[in-house]
Motif scaffolding. Structure first.
Motif, PDB file in Angstrom:
ATOM      1  N   PRO A   1      55.542  13.367  98.847  1.00 12.13           N
ATOM      2  CA  PRO A   1      54.966  14.608  99.392  1.00 12.13           C
ATOM      3  C   PRO A   1      53.456  14.620  99.201  1.00 12.13           C
ATOM      4  N   GLN A   2      52.760  15.251 100.118  1.00 14.92           N
ATOM      5  CA  GLN A   2      51.302  15.272 100.053  1.00 14.92           C
ATOM      6  C   GLN A   2      50.803  16.249  98.990  1.00 14.92           C
ATOM      7  N   TYR A   3      51.599  17.315  98.731  1.00 15.62           N
ATOM      8  CA  TYR A   3      51.176  18.333  97.785  1.00 15.62           C
ATOM      9  C   TYR A   3      52.277  18.582  96.762  1.00 15.62           C
ATOM     10  N   LEU A   4      51.872  19.014  95.575  1.00  9.24           N
ATOM     11  CA  LEU A   4      52.792  19.380  94.508  1.00  9.24           C
ATOM     12  C   LEU A   4      52.601  20.861  94.188  1.00  9.24           C
ATOM     13  N   ILE A   5      53.691  21.587  94.066  1.00 12.06           N
ATOM     14  CA  ILE A   5      53.627  22.977  93.609  1.00 12.06           C
ATOM     15  C   ILE A   5      53.807  22.976  92.102  1.00 12.06           C
ATOM     16  N   VAL A   6      52.790  23.478  91.394  1.00 12.72           N
ATOM     17  CA  VAL A   6      52.788  23.397  89.933  1.00 12.72           C
ATOM     18  C   VAL A   6      52.562  24.787  89.347  1.00 12.72           C
ATOM     19  N   ASP A   7      52.838  24.909  88.044  1.00  7.53           N
ATOM     20  CA  ASP A   7      52.745  26.203  87.365  1.00  7.53           C
ATOM     21  C   ASP A   7      51.325  26.564  86.948  1.00  7.53           C
ATOM     22  N   ASP A   8      50.460  25.582  86.793  1.00 11.53           N
ATOM     23  CA  ASP A   8      49.117  25.850  86.276  1.00 11.53           C
ATOM     24  C   ASP A   8      48.098  25.000  87.041  1.00 11.53           C
ATOM     25  N   ALA A   9      47.876  25.326  88.304  1.00 10.70           N
ATOM     26  CA  ALA A   9      46.968  24.554  89.160  1.00 10.70           C
ATOM     27  C   ALA A   9      45.519  24.853  88.791  1.00 10.70           C
ATOM     28  N   ARG A  10      44.760  23.786  88.549  1.00 11.67           N
ATOM     29  CA  ARG A  10      43.365  23.960  88.139  1.00 11.67           C
ATOM     30  C   ARG A  10      42.475  22.939  88.830  1.00 11.67           C
ATOM     31  N   SER A  11      41.180  23.254  88.824  1.00  7.86           N
ATOM     32  CA  SER A  11      40.190  22.318  89.339  1.00  7.86           C
ATOM     33  C   SER A  11      39.990  21.208  88.315  1.00  7.86           C
ATOM     34  N   SER A  12      39.994  19.973  88.775  1.00  8.54           N
ATOM     35  CA  SER A  12      39.702  18.854  87.866  1.00  8.54           C
ATOM     36  C   SER A  12      38.220  18.534  87.848  1.00  8.54           C
ATOM     37  N   ASN A  13      37.440  19.230  88.692  1.00 12.29           N
ATOM     38  CA  ASN A  13      36.010  18.941  88.770  1.00 12.29           C
ATOM     39  C   ASN A  13      35.139  20.176  88.584  1.00 12.29           C
ATOM     40  N   ALA A  14      35.683  21.233  87.964  1.00  9.73           N
ATOM     41  CA  ALA A  14      34.880  22.435  87.722  1.00  9.73           C
ATOM     42  C   ALA A  14      35.462  23.201  86.540  1.00  9.73           C
TER      43      ALA A  14
END
Length: 940
Positions: free
Chosen positions: A268-281
């Motif tokens: 899948p192109q995207y993952l639905i996660v419980d704690d989505a965050r920016s990895s670059n900010a």
């Protein structure tokens, strides 16, 4: 009969109460189980209110020839004031949006990031977009509250509303433009005598969504009964809900990129996660490049510390870690204050002629924080605020600059403050003449003033100068680099290292207030004549004919900086436009058969309208409808119509507004926010829809008080006016429609997109098909009445076609646009049981909204480009509401009653759909949770 609020009696014996309560609970449980069992297996959807029968004349039935909604060929829902009282919503939109035919597309909870509709309630039949639903007040058009033509229905005091008519089929031939999906009409109680009103308040388990409503109306006759005075007023307040994370389910779920995805590898192109965050900010800033410094972030005091990366890390997203959360800080519900007043006086100048005058005023105040954002900032080695340890490392490795990702939450998020004032004066007359003929005419003039202030908006040029802080070569003071060569430029340096270190002086320099000022005017003049000029072998032929003239104008102004596009958001450009509309219509109801052995009655309904727009030319609409009463128990009905929606002035003439939207960038494999500049298109043409409805109504004489109706609808809309969302423009630029790439600004092939431009066009078609079902039964029980009802909608097809692509929205939950067509579950229903006595009332309601696939199905794109997620579907949600009322005083002339409701009794959380930026699909599911309301009603 009109549906009653469910109830129970104060004077009943305890045994009677216990038996009634058990019967009520069993009845509702049985209904919910009956409808839920087959639907849950299909991941289905449901609604919230009930259709009601009508016992008298109503204003709107999809026909200018007045008849009840039950006998009209176009399906019509008549909602009584008792229904509205049973739900006890703090605004009428919350009650109407429980109808399965309506979608809560634009409410204070669903439009928190759309300044053009902030704090308003706009009705959306069939989920086709609020601009395709015509909203009337007592059968009359009111001045719009937005430049797109929408009407915020909070402009009329609820105490004045006698009921609501909802025409769930095309009605342009009868009522003109915008009635593609149908018509919603708010009926006023123009014969009220005495004082009527209510006071109520509500709150959630979370001590938010605190709401208050005070609504009252007064009516009296004068002049020996020839005149009537009606006045009403209302004040309401809702504190809103600050952010998504105020709910346990909303503590930062969203989608992130799947690092294992490669086109064609089955991942899948995207993952639905419980704690989505920016990895670059991060909130205090994190260094992303060069590699030797990557992963160093700045604590609140500016001290360099390690940045913790989560799991499933890509260039911009991850699950967990120290990055900026994706959804937790988004506004869940906009706070709203609103006030409204209404006055009406009528007088019978002679026995058959009545004149009237009306004045209506409404004010809405709403505000909430603006949308969040992160910046990728280039920091020079000589930055004056740079910690010494970082400066030393840079010098030792000959690093001249680095890129830091930082949130603007602590200094540049800003707010949106919208105030809308709307008023309208209407005067008219109505009368009778000849043998059964009647006429009416009115003239209305209204204005709307909508003032939007984007407070704390970042001024791009000042921000860029301010963040480039250095030591002055002569004085050693910290200054902006630009100040060295231009000492009088007023620049104030700011410290972006850490959180909360930007001084107030720096904020004053880099922030300002962007202004968008709408002024809307509308003049309407209309007349209609009705009568029966002759009879056929089956009875009198009824006709109606008339005309209408409208002139609408919009004038938009802004501030000088917005005109230059200087702000991060807002940047409204001045524009103006106007349109003149001339219309004429004729309608006939022709009885063909009466009192035959094989048919009790067959009636034919014909209507036509010609409309001339000064902006887009002449269009014709028509309708053919028929009813066939086989006997007293069985009726068939059908309509075929051509309906239109003309482009709004905003769609045609807007010069441009700047918005911020999130996108998924397939080139870089990242997601981030970009500027979207939206403008108008003066070459737009009216939309045209062909609508078919067919139904059967079963009211068996051998089962008294039972009614069943089933209606099929099919709408084929061509030339739909729309502009692609920013996400869709990016996706299709790099898949099936390369021409869209011309709307995208990307400075270099490897840099982020900076600007996406969009404008509406007649480039889409919408195909909608489904069924509406209503079943009801009323029976005496002990000392009262038990009323059972089920209202169901099944959406079989909702397709958006734009040439190469057909996107299927029926059976999915994706929200691609706040105010346009989007995912619609197959099933929605409401079941209710109501028990009513003279002393008390009790009601239990089950509302079901189905689930479905999380993302849209698209025939035009290969599987690897369809935006798939690891979680493919979600289950629907069943919400239970309970309401009750206890009569304190009722002597015939005066009545006082206490009432209370609990909505979403089990505090059922919404499913996490997460796709396209929010934790759930806001227009489908209850995000507020359990709400308690308590109040008092009075009538003297």
């Amino acid at each position: 009969m009109i549906d009653k609020s469910v109830l129970v009696t104060l004077g009943a014996s305890r045994a009677h109460r216990q038996r009634a309560g058990k019967a009520l609970l069993c009845a509702t449980t049985g209904l919910v189980a009956l409808w839920s069992a087959p639907l849950q297996a299909q991941e289905a959807a449901a609604g919230d209110v009930k259709q009601v029968e009508d016992t008298g004349e109503i204003i709107v039935t999809g026909s200018r020839i007045q008849r009840s909604g039950f006998t009209a060929p176009t399906p019509t829902t008549n909602i009584s004031s008792e229904d509205l009282e049973r739900i006890a919503a703090p605004n009428i939109a919350d009650a109407l949006n429980q109808l399965p035919a309506l979608r809560a597309s634009l409410t204070p909870a669903t439009s928190t990031n759309l300044s053009t509709a902030l704090g308003g309630n706009f009705l959306d039949l069939r989920g086709m977009g609020f601009l395709r639903t015509l909203t009337l007040i007592d059968g009359k058009r009111y001045v719009p509250t937005t430049t797109t033509g929408g009407l915020n229905i909070n402009t009329i005091p609820q105490a004045l509303i006698a009921g609501t008519d909802v025409v769930t089929g095309g009605a342009s031939a009868a009522y003109g433009s915008d009635a593609v999906a149908g018509v919603v009409n708010l009926r006023l109680n123009t014969t009220l005598e005495g004082v009527k009103g209510s006071l109520q308040g509500g709150i959630t388990d979370h001590n938010d969504h605190r709401n208050f409503l005070a609504s009252a109306a007064f009516g009296t006759y004068f002049g020996g009964g020839r005149g009537h005075l009606l006045i009403g007023g209302e004040a309401a307040h809702n504190s809103g809900v600050d952010k998504m994370s105020d709910r346990s389910w909303g503590n930062n779920p969203s989608t992130i990129f799947n690092p294992a995805y490669v086109a064609g590898n089955g991942q899948p192109q995207y993952l639905i996660v419980d704690d989505a965050r920016s990895s670059n900010a991060s909130f205090g800033g994190v260094i992303n490049s060069p590699g030797i410094l990557r992963g160093i972030q700045f604590a609140p005091d500016g001290t360099p510390i390690p940045f913790t990366y989560g799991t499933s890390v890509t260039a911009t997203t991850m699950n967990g870690g120290d990055g900026v959360p994706s959804t937790a800080d988004l506004v869940l519900e906009t706070p709203v204050k609103r006030y409204s007043g209404f006055g009406r006086v009528s007088y019978d100048v002679v026995d058959d002629v009545k004149i009237f005058a009306e004045f209506a005023y409404g004010r809405t105040e709403s505000n909430n924080p603006s949308i969040l954002g992160n910046d990728q900032i280039t920091i020079q080695a000589d930055n004056a605020y740079l910690p010494d340890s970082i400066r030393t490392t840079m010098a030792a490795n000959s690093i001249s600059s680095f890129v830091m990702g930082r949130s603007l939450k602590d200094y540049g998020r800003g707010g949106i403050d919208v105030t809308t004032d709307t008023w309208q004066i209407t005067g008219g007359a109505e009368g009778k003449f000849g043998d059964g003929w009647s006429w009416d005419a009115y003239y209305g003039f209204g204005k709307t003033h909508n003032l939007a202030l984007f407070t704390g908006s970042r001024i791009t040029a000042n921000w860029q100068r301010s963040m480039d802080a250095v030591f002055h070569p002569d004085t050693g003071a910290i200054v902006c680099r630009s100040t060295i060569t231009d000492p009088t430029n007023g620049c104030v340096p700011m410290n972006l290292f850490g959180e909360g270190n930007v001084t107030q002086e720096a904020k004053n320099y880099i922030l300002g207030t962007a202004v968008r000022d709408w002024k809307i005017k509308q003049r309407v003049a209309a007349f209609a004549v009705r009568g029966a000029p002759f009879s056929t072998w089956a009875g009198p032929v009824s006709v109606a004919f008339g005309g209408e003239y409208r002139k609408q104008s919009v004038d938009v102004t802004s501030d000088p900086l917005s005109e230059l596009g200087a702000f991060r958001v807002g940047n409204a450009k001045p524009w103006s436009g106007d349109v003149n509309v001339k219309e004429g219509f004729v309608e006939a109801l022709v009885p063909l058969v009466a009192e035959q052995s094989w048919a009790k009655a067959i009636d034919l309904n014909l209507a036509g309208r010609v409309t001339d727009y000064s902006t887009s030319g002449t269009v014709k609409t028509w309708k053919i409808g028929a009813t066939y009463d086989v006997n007293d128990s069985l009726r068939f009905r059908a309509t075929r119509s051509r309906d239109i929606r003309a482009p709004s002035l905003d769609e045609m003439f807007a010069s441009g507004n700047t918005f911020i939207f999130g996108i998924n960038d397939p080139v870089l494999g990242t997601n981030y926010s970009v500027q979207n500049i939206q403008g108008g298109n003066p070459d737009l043409k009216p939309e045209e829809a062909d609508t078919l409805t067919m139904g059967v109504v079963f009211t068996p004489t051998f089962i008294p008080r039972f009614r069943l109706s089933v209606d099929y609808y099919d709408i084929d809309l061509k030339g739909a006016i729309n502009s692609l969302s920013t996400a869709a423009i990016v996706q299709r630029c790099y898949t099936d429609t390369p021409a869209l790439c011309s709307l995208i600004t990307r400075p270099t092939p490897t840099s982020n997109i900076t600007v996406i431009r969009s404008a509406p066009a007649n480039f889409q078609s919408i195909k909608l098909r489904g069924f509406d079902v209503e079943a009801s039964y009323k029976m005496p029980l002990f000392s009262g009445d038990l009323d059972l009802r089920a209202l169901i909608n099944y959406t079989d097809k909702l397709d958006l076609v734009d040439g190469t692509n057909t996107t299927h929205f029926a059976g999915n939950t994706e929200l691609i646009s706040i105010n346009g067509v989007g995912g619609t579950p197959h099933w929605r229903f409401t079941t209710s049981a109501a028990y009513t006595t003279d002393a008390f009332k009790l009601a239990l309601t089950g509302r079901y909204v189905g689930g479905g696939k999380i993302t849209q199905e698209n025939d035009g794109l290969p599987t690897e480009n369809s935006g798939t997620t690891d979680k493919q579907s979600v289950n629907g949600r069943l919400y239970l509401d309970i309401s009750g009322e206890v009569t304190l005083i009722d002597d015939g002339n005066q009545r006082v009653a206490l009432f209370g409701t609990i909505q979403n009794l089990t505090d059922n959380a919404p499913p996490i759909t997460a796709y396209n930026g929010y934790a759930t699909t806001r227009s489908l599911y209850d995000m507020i949770g359990r709400v308690y309301n308590l109040g008092v009603r009075f009538k003297f």
